[in-house]
Write a protein that holds these residues in place. Structure first.
Motif, PDB file in Angstrom:
ATOM      1  N   VAL B  50      10.641  29.755 -15.082  1.00 33.59           N
ATOM      2  CA  VAL B  50      10.691  30.809 -14.058  1.00 33.59           C
ATOM      3  C   VAL B  50       9.685  30.511 -12.936  1.00 33.59           C
ATOM      4  CG1 VAL B  50      10.187  33.242 -13.631  1.00 33.59           C
ATOM      5  CG2 VAL B  50      11.569  32.565 -15.617  1.00 33.59           C
ATOM      6  N   ILE B  51       8.484  30.132 -13.348  1.00 32.25           N
ATOM      7  CA  ILE B  51       7.432  29.841 -12.363  1.00 32.25           C
ATOM      8  C   ILE B  51       7.883  28.699 -11.441  1.00 32.25           C
ATOM      9  CG2 ILE B  51       5.052  29.005 -12.096  1.00 32.25           C
ATOM     10  CD1 ILE B  51       4.554  30.288 -14.948  1.00 32.25           C
ATOM     11  N   ASP B  52       8.454  27.650 -12.058  1.00 34.44           N
ATOM     12  CA  ASP B  52       8.901  26.489 -11.275  1.00 34.44           C
ATOM     13  C   ASP B  52      10.091  26.841 -10.393  1.00 34.44           C
ATOM     14  OD1 ASP B  52       6.918  25.128 -12.534  1.00 34.44           O
ATOM     15  OD2 ASP B  52       8.212  24.030 -13.926  1.00 34.44           O
ATOM     16  N   ALA B  53      11.016  27.619 -10.923  1.00 33.83           N
ATOM     17  CA  ALA B  53      12.203  27.983 -10.131  1.00 33.83           C
ATOM     18  C   ALA B  53      11.774  28.727  -8.870  1.00 33.83           C
ATOM     19  CB  ALA B  53      13.156  28.836 -10.966  1.00 33.83           C
ATOM     20  N   MET B  54      10.819  29.638  -9.017  1.00 37.56           N
ATOM     21  CA  MET B  54      10.366  30.413  -7.855  1.00 37.56           C
ATOM     22  C   MET B  54       9.587  29.540  -6.888  1.00 37.56           C
ATOM     23  SD  MET B  54       9.355  34.033  -9.605  1.00 37.56           S
ATOM     24  CE  MET B  54       9.014  34.857  -8.046  1.00 37.56           C
ATOM     25  N   ALA B  55       8.692  28.720  -7.448  1.00 37.36           N
ATOM     26  CA  ALA B  55       7.875  27.859  -6.576  1.00 37.36           C
ATOM     27  C   ALA B  55       8.758  26.851  -5.847  1.00 37.36           C
ATOM     28  CB  ALA B  55       6.807  27.148  -7.413  1.00 37.36           C
ATOM     29  N   ASN B  56       9.700  26.261  -6.586  1.00 38.76           N
ATOM     30  CA  ASN B  56      10.606  25.289  -5.951  1.00 38.76           C
ATOM     31  C   ASN B  56      11.464  25.952  -4.884  1.00 38.76           C
ATOM     32  OD1 ASN B  56       9.655  23.229  -7.506  1.00 38.76           O
ATOM     33  ND2 ASN B  56      11.279  23.363  -9.047  1.00 38.76           N
ATOM     34  N   PHE B  57      11.918  27.151  -5.186  1.00 43.51           N
ATOM     35  CA  PHE B  57      12.743  27.864  -4.207  1.00 43.51           C
ATOM     36  C   PHE B  57      11.945  28.104  -2.925  1.00 43.51           C
ATOM     37  CE2 PHE B  57      14.256  31.884  -2.315  1.00 43.51           C
ATOM     38  CZ  PHE B  57      15.562  31.523  -2.030  1.00 43.51           C
ATOM     39  N   MET B  58      10.703  28.535  -3.098  1.00 44.29           N
ATOM     40  CA  MET B  58       9.891  28.825  -1.903  1.00 44.29           C
ATOM     41  C   MET B  58       9.474  27.543  -1.184  1.00 44.29           C
ATOM     42  SD  MET B  58       7.726  32.240  -2.818  1.00 44.29           S
ATOM     43  CE  MET B  58       7.309  31.904  -4.507  1.00 44.29           C
ATOM     44  N   ARG B  59       9.286  26.462  -1.931  1.00 43.45           N
ATOM     45  CA  ARG B  59       8.913  25.186  -1.298  1.00 43.45           C
ATOM     46  C   ARG B  59      10.090  24.535  -0.579  1.00 43.45           C
ATOM     47  NH1 ARG B  59       5.721  23.911  -5.915  1.00 43.45           N
ATOM     48  NH2 ARG B  59       3.534  24.246  -5.389  1.00 43.45           N
ATOM     49  N   GLU B  60      11.280  24.655  -1.205  1.00 45.71           N
ATOM     50  CA  GLU B  60      12.394  23.820  -0.728  1.00 45.71           C
ATOM     51  C   GLU B  60      13.595  24.582  -0.180  1.00 45.71           C
ATOM     52  OE1 GLU B  60      13.337  21.266  -4.019  1.00 45.71           O
ATOM     53  OE2 GLU B  60      11.220  20.757  -4.278  1.00 45.71           O
ATOM     54  N   SER B  61      13.760  25.823  -0.586  1.00 43.14           N
ATOM     55  CA  SER B  61      15.031  26.481  -0.263  1.00 43.14           C
ATOM     56  C   SER B  61      14.883  27.842   0.402  1.00 43.14           C
ATOM     57  CB  SER B  61      15.850  26.681  -1.550  1.00 43.14           C
ATOM     58  OG  SER B  61      15.940  25.500  -2.278  1.00 43.14           O
ATOM     59  N   TYR B  62      13.664  28.299   0.626  1.00 37.53           N
ATOM     60  CA  TYR B  62      13.499  29.683   1.059  1.00 37.53           C
ATOM     61  C   TYR B  62      14.123  29.936   2.437  1.00 37.53           C
ATOM     62  CZ  TYR B  62      11.792  34.306   1.841  1.00 37.53           C
ATOM     63  OH  TYR B  62      11.765  35.642   2.072  1.00 37.53           O
ATOM     64  N   ALA B  63      14.882  30.991   2.545  1.00 37.55           N
ATOM     65  CA  ALA B  63      15.530  31.373   3.812  1.00 37.55           C
ATOM     66  C   ALA B  63      16.082  32.783   3.620  1.00 37.55           C
ATOM     67  CB  ALA B  63      16.660  30.403   4.135  1.00 37.55           C
ATOM     68  N   PRO B  64      16.454  33.428   4.729  1.00 38.07           N
ATOM     69  CA  PRO B  64      17.072  34.742   4.564  1.00 38.07           C
ATOM     70  C   PRO B  64      18.431  34.603   3.880  1.00 38.07           C
ATOM     71  CG  PRO B  64      17.244  34.004   6.837  1.00 38.07           C
ATOM     72  CD  PRO B  64      16.356  33.037   6.132  1.00 38.07           C
ATOM     73  N   ILE B  65      18.887  35.690   3.279  1.00 36.34           N
ATOM     74  CA  ILE B  65      20.210  35.637   2.657  1.00 36.34           C
ATOM     75  C   ILE B  65      21.173  36.537   3.410  1.00 36.34           C
ATOM     76  CG2 ILE B  65      19.364  35.064   0.362  1.00 36.34           C
ATOM     77  CD1 ILE B  65      20.002  38.175  -0.199  1.00 36.34           C
ATOM     78  N   ASN B  66      22.444  36.216   3.327  1.00 34.86           N
ATOM     79  CA  ASN B  66      23.537  37.070   3.832  1.00 34.86           C
ATOM     80  C   ASN B  66      23.575  37.274   5.341  1.00 34.86           C
ATOM     81  OD1 ASN B  66      24.433  37.458   1.269  1.00 34.86           O
ATOM     82  ND2 ASN B  66      23.564  39.489   1.014  1.00 34.86           N
ATOM     83  N   ARG B  67      22.762  36.562   6.119  1.00 34.20           N
ATOM     84  CA  ARG B  67      22.787  36.923   7.533  1.00 34.20           C
ATOM     85  C   ARG B  67      22.566  35.775   8.501  1.00 34.20           C
ATOM     86  NH1 ARG B  67      17.867  41.095   6.926  1.00 34.20           N
ATOM     87  NH2 ARG B  67      19.159  41.603   5.155  1.00 34.20           N
ATOM     88  N   SER B  68      22.549  34.555   8.020  1.00 36.86           N
ATOM     89  CA  SER B  68      22.360  33.438   8.949  1.00 36.86           C
ATOM     90  C   SER B  68      23.321  32.319   8.598  1.00 36.86           C
ATOM     91  CB  SER B  68      20.915  32.932   8.897  1.00 36.86           C
ATOM     92  OG  SER B  68      20.045  33.989   9.241  1.00 36.86           O
ATOM     93  N   ALA B  69      23.766  31.585   9.611  1.00 31.96           N
ATOM     94  CA  ALA B  69      24.835  30.608   9.419  1.00 31.96           C
ATOM     95  C   ALA B  69      24.334  29.234   9.010  1.00 31.96           C
ATOM     96  CB  ALA B  69      25.649  30.495  10.702  1.00 31.96           C
ATOM     97  N   TYR B  70      23.036  28.961   9.229  1.00 30.22           N
ATOM     98  CA  TYR B  70      22.565  27.602   8.969  1.00 30.22           C
ATOM     99  C   TYR B  70      22.568  27.267   7.475  1.00 30.22           C
ATOM    100  CZ  TYR B  70      18.222  30.403   8.922  1.00 30.22           C
ATOM    101  OH  TYR B  70      17.285  31.369   8.716  1.00 30.22           O
ATOM    102  N   THR B  71      22.610  25.981   7.201  1.00 34.12           N
ATOM    103  CA  THR B  71      22.776  25.487   5.835  1.00 34.12           C
ATOM    104  C   THR B  71      21.701  26.019   4.892  1.00 34.12           C
ATOM    105  OG1 THR B  71      23.693  23.484   6.776  1.00 34.12           O
ATOM    106  CG2 THR B  71      23.039  23.365   4.467  1.00 34.12           C
ATOM    107  N   LEU B  72      20.455  26.028   5.366  1.00 36.90           N
ATOM    108  CA  LEU B  72      19.352  26.467   4.514  1.00 36.90           C
ATOM    109  C   LEU B  72      19.600  27.907   4.028  1.00 36.90           C
ATOM    110  CD1 LEU B  72      16.537  25.347   3.569  1.00 36.90           C
ATOM    111  CD2 LEU B  72      15.544  26.734   5.400  1.00 36.90           C
TER     112      LEU B  72
END
Lengths: 147, 419
Positions: B50-72
């Motif tokens: 869980v700790i890694d999933a959250m840290a990795n998400f924030m390091r590599e994938s963090y972006a807004p959801i449901n409202r932007s068109a870009y890939t990230l």
């Protein structure tokens, strides 16, 4: 981790095992109720004030060793004091418990006596609320008594 | 909540001492002594997954959801929605549309009361609760009671800490809602969820299951429960704090008015009004706890890999051990407020010990790094009924071992030395 002996000093355990001034006072004495929502402890302070002097004080309720002994020691200390002396005394105690603002004046000459044993509580911040429960309730009762 | 042999035998390698190594905080030592964490009914510790999933998400994938068109942003949305699908599967919801992410279980219950309750309950309508509810399943109803004048009824307890169901039929008479906990956070009692939901329906009431204490510890199947709503928290099931779950039957959620208003929960806003978004966005106003939801998804995957039937089996064995240990060692000096049969309870034990105040017990246990909760456990009405102002509560989870129980017992002995 601070040692547990800093918290459970002998005088504190003595007041816990043999609380002084436990009981109730009939009207015209006033009472106030305090509780610690964290642990469900409750305390009632009965106060008989006449001519600006605390003639008698008693307490009832349930609580941990710290709240019970602190209240017990407090009742012994405030009996016979004037309202102004009690207020200064409570301020001095709360200062020891690190609970006074910088703007509040604390009379350092006020002696806490046995109650200084409660100083160790400061090393256990969660328990400061236990130690001050009875004192805050006393202040409320005092306000009620001099209304 | 019944462990099937087939499921358990898939993973005979369940070993809490090994599982413990997945939780970095449990390796921590204070003053050279290991940590004995017995407060999981309060909040659980977090595995590396869980700790890694959250840290990795924030390091590599963090972006807004449901409202932007870009890939990230599209990838972040995919992970967020992936977690929703994982949660739906974990509790066997019919569809991910039935899963609403909230702040915690408390907010989920407030959402039901505020949205469904206001839309469906009027003065004089009756809501049935039980004496073993957490404040989160009491106060929101009392708030509606103040506002609407609804009536609250209560299912009492038996002397062996079960719900007293002898008068359930008459208690349910005329009731619109039956809202109850699947497992008491104080007593450990596991309630017969399926039976209670069926009784509610037979009386024409809807059923709400506060499943906060059971979802982390045993298999959950909202469809076989026959419930209408269920709520639980992420932080008690190896996930992060800040995210909870409301599950509701789709047609009920569809018919409900929104809870919080704002962005994300609309399809259109005009000067003269707004149109609600589809489920589940309708109930997720504003930016949600994105990384936390991703973390909860990882927690669900972690627990699924271990197997919830295995977790339940482990806690039955551990309960059996703890009950024997404490009663054999302390006899009449300890009073355990809860069922004696490990099959009927979770591994949460509230107790009174030698007349020592729970605050003092927890302070002394802390000297041995034993972490327990002392107090009323946010169930003050129940505490009053069992005649205690406060209790000490030791609650076990998948990472706790019999050694933890032994340390608890030894530390309790040292409490007697002081008092």
């Amino acid at each position: 981790m601070p040692g547990i002996e800093d918290l459970y000093r002998e005088i504190i355990l003595d007041h816990y095992r043999t609380p002084r001034n436990r009981g109730e006072l009939p009207p015209p004495a006033v009472y106030s109720e305090g509780n610690n929502p964290l642990c469900g402890d409750d305390i009632r302070i009965y106060l008989d004030v006449a001519d600006g002097v605390v003639r008698d004080v008693k307490f009832s309720g349930q609580g941990c060793s710290i709240s019970q002994s602190s209240t017990s020691m407090m009742t012994v200390a405030v009996k016979g004091k004037t309202v102004a002396e009690v207020q200064a005394f409570v301020r001095r105690f709360k200062h020891m418990m690190t609970l006074t603002n910088e703007s509040e004046t604390v009379d350092e000459s006020v002696k806490l006596g046995d109650i200084e044993a409660l100083q160790g509580v400061v090393k256990f911040p969660v328990r400061i609320k236990c130690a001050t429960l009875g004192w805050n309730t006393l202040l409320e009762a005092l306000t009620e008594a001099i209304k | 909540m019944v462990t099937t042999l087939t499921e358990a035998s898939h993973n005979m390698s369940f070993d809490s001492a090994v599982i413990r190594r997945d939780f970095p905080l449990l390796a921590k030592q204070i003053d050279g002594k290991p940590l004995v964490y017995l407060d999981s009914a309060n909040t659980s510790q977090k595995p590396n997954a869980v700790i890694d999933a959250m840290a990795n998400f924030m390091r590599e994938s963090y972006a807004p959801i449901n409202r932007s068109a870009y890939t990230l942003a599209a990838n972040a949305t995919e992970q967020y929605e992936g977690a929703r699908a994982a949660v739906a599967k974990f509790i066997n919801a019919k569809s991910a549309r039935e899963i609403v992410f909230t702040k915690n279980a408390t907010e989920a219950l407030n959402l039901i009361v505020s949205s469904w309750g206001r839309a469906n309950l009027k003065t004089g309508d009756v809501v049935l609760l039980t004496h073993m509810e957490h404040h989160a399943n009491i106060v929101p109803w009392q708030m509606l009671q103040q506002e609407r004048g609804i009536e609250l009824r209560w299912v009492p307890l038996t002397s062996d800490f079960q719900l007293d169901l002898t008068s359930l039929t008459s208690l349910l008479s005329g009731v619109k809602v039956f809202s109850f906990t699947s497992m008491s956070n104080v007593l450990g009692t596991i309630n017969p969820v399926e039976k209670l939901c069926a009784a509610a329906h037979a009386a024409g009431a809807i059923s709400i299951v506060d499943a906060c204490q059971s979802v982390p510890h045993s298999p959950s199947d909202v469809q076989s429960w026959g419930a209408d709503f269920a709520t639980f928290s992420g932080h008690k099931m190896c996930g992060p704090s800040g995210v909870g779950v409301l599950w509701g039957r789709e047609e009920l959620l569809e018919a409900m008015p929104p809870f919080l208003g704002g962005g994300n929960m609309i399809t259109d806003v005009r000067l003269d009004g707004f149109t609600c978004a589809e489920l589940p966005a309708k109930f997720e106003a504003g930016t949600p706890p994105i990384a936390e939801v991703v973390g909860l998804g990882a927690a669900v995957e972690y627990l699924t890999n271990i197997g919830m039937a295995n977790v339940r089996q482990h806690e039955i064995s551990l309960s059996s051990y703890v009950l024997d240990l404490l009663t054999n060692r302390f006899g009449d000096d300890i009073t355990i407020h809860g069922p004696r049969n490990p099959e009927l309870r979770g591994a949460t034990f509230s107790f009174a010990f030698r007349g020592i105040h729970p605050h003092d017990i927890s302070q002394i246990l802390d000297q041995s790094n034993v972490c327990v909760r002392a107090g009323h456990h946010c169930a003050k009405p129940l505490m009053k009924i069992i005649g205690a102002n406060a209790t000490t509560r030791a609650s076990f989870y998948l990472y706790n071992t019999t050694t933890d129980a032994d340390t608890l017992a030894d530390a309790l002995d040292s409490a007697s030395d002081i008092f």
